[in-house]
Structure formats: structure tokens, C-alpha cells
Design an enzyme around this catalytic site. Structure first.
Site, PDB file in Angstrom:
ATOM      1  N   LYS A 107       1.916   2.135  -5.137  1.00 49.72           N
ATOM      2  CA  LYS A 107       2.466   1.581  -6.391  1.00 49.72           C
ATOM      3  C   LYS A 107       1.569   1.888  -7.589  1.00 49.72           C
ATOM      4  O   LYS A 107       2.050   2.272  -8.655  1.00 49.72           O
ATOM      5  CB  LYS A 107       2.625   0.053  -6.266  1.00 49.72           C
ATOM      6  CG  LYS A 107       3.599  -0.355  -5.179  1.00 49.72           C
ATOM      7  CD  LYS A 107       3.620  -1.856  -4.983  1.00 49.72           C
ATOM      8  CE  LYS A 107       2.389  -2.437  -4.331  1.00 49.72           C
ATOM      9  NZ  LYS A 107       2.206  -2.090  -2.910  1.00 49.72           N
ATOM     10  N   GLN A 167       2.124  -6.080  -3.081  1.00 48.21           N
ATOM     11  CA  GLN A 167       2.537  -6.203  -1.678  1.00 48.21           C
ATOM     12  C   GLN A 167       3.839  -5.405  -1.460  1.00 48.21           C
ATOM     13  O   GLN A 167       4.039  -4.414  -2.128  1.00 48.21           O
ATOM     14  CB  GLN A 167       2.714  -7.678  -1.278  1.00 48.21           C
ATOM     15  CG  GLN A 167       1.412  -8.455  -1.187  1.00 48.21           C
ATOM     16  CD  GLN A 167       0.858  -8.898  -2.535  1.00 48.21           C
ATOM     17  OE1 GLN A 167       1.556  -9.521  -3.313  1.00 48.21           O
ATOM     18  NE2 GLN A 167      -0.389  -8.590  -2.812  1.00 48.21           N
ATOM     19  N   ASP A 187       0.810  -1.223   0.000  1.00 48.15           N
ATOM     20  CA  ASP A 187       0.000   0.000   0.000  1.00 48.15           C
ATOM     21  C   ASP A 187       0.843   1.273   0.000  1.00 48.15           C
ATOM     22  O   ASP A 187       0.428   2.297   0.523  1.00 48.15           O
ATOM     23  CB  ASP A 187      -0.960   0.023   1.211  1.00 48.15           C
ATOM     24  CG  ASP A 187      -1.900  -1.160   1.192  1.00 48.15           C
ATOM     25  OD1 ASP A 187      -2.233  -1.636   0.097  1.00 48.15           O
ATOM     26  OD2 ASP A 187      -2.307  -1.607   2.288  1.00 48.15           O
ATOM     27  N   GLY A 207      -4.428  -4.237  -3.909  1.00 46.08           N
ATOM     28  CA  GLY A 207      -5.433  -3.211  -4.199  1.00 46.08           C
ATOM     29  C   GLY A 207      -4.659  -1.964  -4.558  1.00 46.08           C
ATOM     30  O   GLY A 207      -4.060  -1.342  -3.691  1.00 46.08           O
ATOM     31  N   HIS A 208      -4.609  -1.645  -5.832  1.00 42.42           N
ATOM     32  CA  HIS A 208      -3.793  -0.521  -6.305  1.00 42.42           C
ATOM     33  C   HIS A 208      -4.712   0.606  -6.769  1.00 42.42           C
ATOM     34  O   HIS A 208      -5.478   0.438  -7.711  1.00 42.42           O
ATOM     35  CB  HIS A 208      -2.871  -0.974  -7.449  1.00 42.42           C
ATOM     36  CG  HIS A 208      -1.843  -1.979  -7.004  1.00 42.42           C
ATOM     37  ND1 HIS A 208      -0.907  -2.520  -7.838  1.00 42.42           N
ATOM     38  CD2 HIS A 208      -1.617  -2.533  -5.789  1.00 42.42           C
ATOM     39  CE1 HIS A 208      -0.150  -3.367  -7.157  1.00 42.42           C
ATOM     40  NE2 HIS A 208      -0.571  -3.391  -5.907  1.00 42.42           N
TER      41      HIS A 208
HETATM   42  P1  GDP Z   1      -0.670   0.354  -3.583  1.00 42.37           P
HETATM   43  O1  GDP Z   1      -1.296  -0.903  -3.121  1.00 42.37           O
HETATM   44  O2  GDP Z   1       0.808   0.410  -3.320  1.00 42.37           O
HETATM   45  O3  GDP Z   1      -0.976   0.688  -5.018  1.00 42.37           O
HETATM   46  O4  GDP Z   1      -1.320   1.525  -2.688  1.00 42.37           O
HETATM   47  P2  GDP Z   1      -2.883   1.678  -2.286  1.00 42.37           P
HETATM   48  O5  GDP Z   1      -3.619   2.140  -3.479  1.00 42.37           O
HETATM   49  O6  GDP Z   1      -3.371   0.462  -1.595  1.00 42.37           O
HETATM   50  O7  GDP Z   1      -2.794   2.795  -1.179  1.00 42.37           O
HETATM   51  C1  GDP Z   1      -2.256   4.036  -1.429  1.00 42.37           C
HETATM   52  C2  GDP Z   1      -3.316   5.106  -1.096  1.00 42.37           C
HETATM   53  O8  GDP Z   1      -2.702   6.371  -0.987  1.00 42.37           O
HETATM   54  C3  GDP Z   1      -4.366   5.264  -2.161  1.00 42.37           C
HETATM   55  O9  GDP Z   1      -5.585   5.594  -1.550  1.00 42.37           O
HETATM   56  C4  GDP Z   1      -3.852   6.430  -3.002  1.00 42.37           C
HETATM   57  O10 GDP Z   1      -4.894   7.130  -3.676  1.00 42.37           O
HETATM   58  C5  GDP Z   1      -3.228   7.283  -1.950  1.00 42.37           C
HETATM   59  N1  GDP Z   1      -2.054   8.093  -2.360  1.00 42.37           N
HETATM   60  C6  GDP Z   1      -1.069   7.760  -3.233  1.00 42.37           C
HETATM   61  N2  GDP Z   1      -0.123   8.708  -3.230  1.00 42.37           N
HETATM   62  C7  GDP Z   1      -0.514   9.652  -2.351  1.00 42.37           C
HETATM   63  C8  GDP Z   1       0.064  10.870  -1.878  1.00 42.37           C
HETATM   64  O11 GDP Z   1       1.153  11.271  -2.258  1.00 42.37           O
HETATM   65  N3  GDP Z   1      -0.647  11.571  -0.929  1.00 42.37           N
HETATM   66  C9  GDP Z   1      -1.850  11.158  -0.458  1.00 42.37           C
HETATM   67  N4  GDP Z   1      -2.444  11.904   0.452  1.00 42.37           N
HETATM   68  N5  GDP Z   1      -2.426  10.008  -0.869  1.00 42.37           N
HETATM   69  C10 GDP Z   1      -1.747   9.267  -1.800  1.00 42.37           C
HETATM   70  P1  IMO Z   2      -0.804  -4.162  -2.274  1.00 43.81           P
HETATM   71  O1  IMO Z   2      -0.306  -4.713  -3.583  1.00 43.81           O
HETATM   72  C1  IMO Z   2      -0.972  -4.573   2.081  1.00 43.81           C
HETATM   73  C2  IMO Z   2      -1.132  -8.642   3.689  1.00 43.81           C
HETATM   74  C3  IMO Z   2      -2.412  -9.101   4.357  1.00 43.81           C
HETATM   75  C4  IMO Z   2      -1.867 -10.093   5.364  1.00 43.81           C
HETATM   76  C5  IMO Z   2      -0.718 -10.755   4.598  1.00 43.81           C
HETATM   77  C6  IMO Z   2      -1.087 -12.069   3.929  1.00 43.81           C
HETATM   78  O2  IMO Z   2      -2.093  -3.440  -2.354  1.00 43.81           O
HETATM   79  O3  IMO Z   2       0.286  -3.388  -1.607  1.00 43.81           O
HETATM   80  P2  IMO Z   2      -2.577 -12.740   1.823  1.00 43.81           P
HETATM   81  O4  IMO Z   2      -4.006 -12.470   1.522  1.00 43.81           O
HETATM   82  O5  IMO Z   2      -1.622 -12.210   0.793  1.00 43.81           O
HETATM   83  O6  IMO Z   2      -2.292 -14.170   2.146  1.00 43.81           O
HETATM   84  O7  IMO Z   2      -2.299 -11.934   3.197  1.00 43.81           O
HETATM   85  O8  IMO Z   2      -0.328  -9.812   3.603  1.00 43.81           O
HETATM   86  N1  IMO Z   2      -1.282  -8.120   2.312  1.00 43.81           N
HETATM   87  C7  IMO Z   2      -1.195  -6.838   1.977  1.00 43.81           C
HETATM   88  N2  IMO Z   2      -1.031  -5.740   2.739  1.00 43.81           N
HETATM   89  N3  IMO Z   2      -1.023  -4.459   0.737  1.00 43.81           N
HETATM   90  C8  IMO Z   2      -1.154  -5.537  -0.043  1.00 43.81           C
HETATM   91  O9  IMO Z   2      -1.121  -5.475  -1.391  1.00 43.81           O
HETATM   92  C9  IMO Z   2      -1.293  -6.804   0.566  1.00 43.81           C
HETATM   93  N4  IMO Z   2      -1.460  -8.053   0.107  1.00 43.81           N
HETATM   94  C10 IMO Z   2      -1.440  -8.860   1.182  1.00 43.81           C
HETATM   95  O10 IMO Z   2      -3.076  -8.031   4.991  1.00 43.81           O
HETATM   96  O11 IMO Z   2      -1.300  -9.420   6.465  1.00 43.81           O
HETATM   97 MG    MG Z   3      -2.846  -1.590  -1.873  1.00 43.94          MG
END
Ligand code: GDP
Ligand code: IMO
Ligand code: MG
Length: 424
Positions: free
Chosen positions: A19, A225, A16, A43-44
């Protein structure tokens, strides 16, 4: 002709990191975007023109109509969730059918894998991993046990193969006395998903990727991840079940290490973790709540609260080493606006022992901090580095010195536009 390269873009902490946003921003520079590991546990989030998309299995390069997107052999895929995700994009006007290629070698997540995920978690009780419940662990376990089904298996005689594996899972569930489940509706959607997947090019993406590289095409490998969730290098057993690190790019796409170019490591200006497991920088106070509120730190897939804390230089240094990170990307810097003091974890301490190396067992270690001054300005409206307040510039400089790696991109908000590329 010069060979193309695969640049890797990897989350280097607990996932999270942002990416999805950066892959979307980077896509114009590449011919192809490829996922190499994980599945719908990811979840991107991508936000542009006020619209938000959350991608789980589909690469984040999909919004650039001219680009090929690949789901590589190292991934696991749930046909029903894939169908839902793809149909949402199709409904929003994106044409996917010819430019989203799926590896025949990627493993299929069955509905019963998801039940097994729940059953194994229940059996672990208080030691549960806190998985996303998407069947990731059981599917990768089955891959390693050589009993799994792959995407290529849907091409011939699929129903018999599916029924046999489902029956095996049902037996395991009976042995675990985990029988109170009903997958009827889910299974129907899942089988529809299998039919829907047939509409996409199902190919040996390893051969395809190497051919594209030979033609001089450049590829962006989109991590899922983060390093601390890597099955080998993360906080085992509180990890996911794939190699989320640079090594996983090679095995998960079918390329040699000499094809890897830049390795971008993404991290947030603070830390989060979702699910169970050690997290020495975790804050249980108002500061942690404030980071969660301002940063909207709730899971993109499960909606769970993300645990929040200060930045962890022990974890970052380790991840930079494991991945061979060449450039760093700092996300969510704006979330720290208005904190009078910002802390950075410089070491871990337990029973009078202090370490700056990532320990084998991260349970029970306390973070040792260095305090740095914060800033009061609003970073979200800034469009170039020279607008940054001095204390923020000092924070960047401090991190670069500690991590011995340049921070070349700074994100100051969730939108595509809120991305600052630093002059090198
Ligand atoms: P990922 O799994 O690495 O793609 O990241 P996620 O999408 O799960 O979580 C990142 C969250 O931060 C999302 O809700 C993005 O919209 C938000 N986000 C990304 N970059 C920034 C930033 O620079 N500032 C803020 N405030 N939010 C951001
Ligand atoms: P992105 O790509 C954050 C965590 C789960 C749990 C552990 C194992 O959005 O960064 P799983 O379902 O993979 O067997 O769960 O890994 N986890 C993540 N945490 N971002 C993710 O993906 C994750 N994918 C799995 O919360 O602790
Ligand atoms: Mg994510």
C-alpha cells in the site's frame, strides 16, 4: 464547483500488500492523503532514489511537499512512536508541521495499553493472535468501552486524565497478575511525544475533509492492514481491531458513502500472512521459503517471518465484494519470475465439502488449486505492458476473468519507477 471525491486504496488480503508504495505513486493525483484506521501496527515501505522509509502512523503522501496529510479519527496514535517517525522525516529534510493534520478524535495509545496487549496475549497462550504488540487491541477496546483518551484530550487538563487512565490499567494488570513490567523510560518518551504533538494542527478532520471536498479537492484514503484482518469481515479472532474495509473509510474519516469514488484493491501475486490464524494457502515447503526469500517477506514493523503461499482467489473475491473494489492493483509480480508452475487457490475443501465462498470459520480448510504456467523473464526491468511475457499476460487475464474486476496497475519492483499503469 464539482465536489471532490475520496478514493480508497485498500489492502485486500492480510496486509503488507504494498500500500505504501502505491500511495506514494498516486499522491501527485490528489490534494490530500488520509489514514482512516489502524496505527503503528502498520508498516508501509516507500523506496525512491535508493532510499527506504517505513511509515507507521504518518500517511504515505508525506513525501510530496505540496500535499496535506491527515491522520483521521478512526486511527489510534502512540505519541512516542509518532514523534520518532516524524523526527526521522524531519531529519531527512521533510517539513511536516503545517501539512500533517491530526484528528482530535483519534484515540491515544498509552504505554500501559502496550503492556495490556502483551498481558492479554500471554493469557491467551497458544490461542494468541500474534499481535504487533503496539497496544492496538486494548486501545480500540477502550474506545468501544467509552473509557479511552483522545488526541483532543491533551489540550486541557491532560495530566490528571492520563494518571486516572494509567491507574485503571495498572489495576487491570494487577488483577491479571501481570506485574513484571517497567514503563518508566517509555513513559518519559511518551510524555515528550505529547508535547511534540502539540506542534501539529490538531483539528476536527471530519469537518476539514468535508470542507476540502466541497472546494473540489480530491482525497486518497490510505488503508492499513487488509480485509482479512478486518474486525468484522476478517478471520476473527485472528484479526486486528479496526474496520480496514471501505466502510471504515466513511467512519474513520467522517464522510458519507456518496463521497467515495474509486475503490482500489491491492494484492500480491501470491499470499502472505504475519501473525497467527488460519491461512489455507500456506506453504511449509521449499516453495514457501523461496517466496519468502525472493519477496523479502519479513515484517516491516516486527521483523517476523511472514508466512507465504499461493494466491487465494476465494479471499480475493470475498474482499472485492465486501469493499466494492472497482480496480485491482497487483504487486510483487516479479517475485514469481522463474517459477515453472504458478498455483492459484480456486476453492477451499474440508471433510469432503468444497466451497468458493469465504467460510465463517477458515480453520482446517485445504486449498484446491489450479496450476498455471510460469515465466522465466525478469519483470523488474520492464516498463510497459507489451514487454510482458505471454504466460504473465495470461496469468493477468486469468485473474481478471476469475475476479471479474480489471487489474489496472502492475508493480514489478519496490521502487516508485517499477510501476506499470495498464492501458484501459
Ligand atoms: P504495506 O504495509 O501494504 O505498505 O506493505 P509493506 O511495506 O509492509 O510490504 C511490502 C514490501 O514489498 C515492501 O518491502 C516493499 O518495498 C516491497 N514491494 C512493494 N512492491 C513491490 C514489488 O512490486 N516487487 C517487489 N519485489 N517488492 C515490492
Ligand atoms: P500493514 O498496514 C500485516 C496483524 C498482526 C496480527 C494481527 C493483530 O503494514 O499492512 P494488532 O497489532 O493489529 O492487534 O495485530 O494483525 N497485522 C498486520 N499484518 N500488516 C499489517 O499492517 C498489520 N497490522 C496488524 O500481525 O496477526
Ligand atoms: Mg506493512
Amino acid at each position: 464547483m464539482t465536489q471532490g471525491k475520496v478514493d480508497a486504496l485498500l489492502g485486500i488480503v492480510f496486509g503488507d500488500e504494498g500500500k505504501g508504495k502505491v500511495v506514494d505513486v498516486f499522491t501527485p493525483r490528489y490534494d490530500v492523503v488520509a489514514r482512516f484506521a489502524g496505527g503503528p501496527n502498520a508498516g508501509h515501505t516507500i523506496i525512491f532514489n535508493g532510499k527506504k522509509f517505513v511509515l507507521r502512523s504518518i500517511p504515505s503522501g508525506i513525501f510530496d511537499e505540496g500535499k496535506i496529510n491527515i491522520i483521521g479519527n478512526g486511527c489510534v496514535i502512540a505519541p512516542d512512536l509518532f514523534m520518532q517517525e516524524a523526527q526521522e522525516l524531519e531529519a531527512a529534510g521533510y517539513d511536516l508541521r503545517s501539512r500533517l493534520h491530526i484528528s482530535t478524535r483519534a484515540h491515544l495509545i498509552l504505554p500501559t495499553h502496550r503492556v495490556l496487549d502483551r498481558a492479554y496475549e500471554a493469557a491467551k497462550g497458544k490461542n494468541a493472535v500474534g499481535t504487533t504488540g503496539k497496544g492496538i487491541g486494548p486501545t480500540y477496546s477502550e474506545k468501544a468501552s467509552r473509557t479511552g483518551l483522545r488526541v483532543g484530550d491533551i489540550i486541557h487538563d491532560f495530566p490528571a486524565k492520563y494518571e486516572a487512565l494509567k491507574a485503571r490499567h495498572e489495576q487491570i494488570l494487577r488483577d491479571l497478575h501481570y506485574t513484571d513490567y517497567d514503563i518508566q523510560d517509555e513513559e518519559k518518551r511518551w510524555l515528550e511525544g505529547i508535547e511534540y504533538m502539540r506542534l501539529f494542527p490538531l483539528t476536527d478532520t471530519g469537518i476539514e475533509i468535508n470542507r476540502l471536498l466541497a472546494e473540489g479537492k480530491n482525497i486518497l484514503a490510505e488503508g492499513a492492514q487488509g480485509t482479512m484482518l478486518d474486525i468484522d469481515h476478517g478471520t476473527y479472532p485472528f484479526v486486528s481491531s479496526s474496520n480496514t474495509t471501505t466502510g471504515g473509510v466513511c467512519t474513520g474519516l467522517g464522510i458519507g458513502p456518496n463521497k467515495i469514488g474509486e475503490v482500489y484493491g491491492i494484492f500480491k501475486a501470491y499470499s502472505t500472512r504475519v501473525g497467527a490464524g488460519p491461512f489455507p494457502v500456506e506453504l511449509f515447503d521449499e516453495t514457501g521459503d523461496r517466496l519468502r526469500e525472493i519477496g523479502h517477506e519479513y515484517g516491516a514493523v516486527t521483523g517476523r517471518n511472514r508466512r507465504c503461499g499461493w494466491i487465494d482467489l476465494v479471499a480475493l473475491r470475498y474482499a472485492i465484494m465486501i469493499n466494492g473494489v472497482t480496480q485491482l492493483i497487483m504487486m510483487k509480480s516479479d517475485v514469481l519470475d522463474g517459477f515453472p508452475v504458478i498455483r492459484a487457490c480456486v476453492a477451499y475443501e474440508r471433510d469432503g465439502i468444497r466451497t468458493t465462498d469465504m467460510p465463517f470459520d477458515t480453520e482446517g480448510w485445504n486449498a484446491v488449486y489450479r496450476d498455471l504456467p510460469g515465466w522465466n523473464e525478469d519483470l523488474t526491468t520492464m516498463t510497459s505492458e507489451d514487454q510482458f511475457p505471454k504466460t504473465f499476460r495470461d496469468y493477468i487475464h486469468y485473474l481478471e476473468t476469475e475476479l471479474q474486476t480489471p487489474i489496472t496497475i502492475i508493480s514489478v519492483g519496490p521502487d516508485r519507477a517499477q510501476t506499470i499503469v495498464r492501458a484501459s
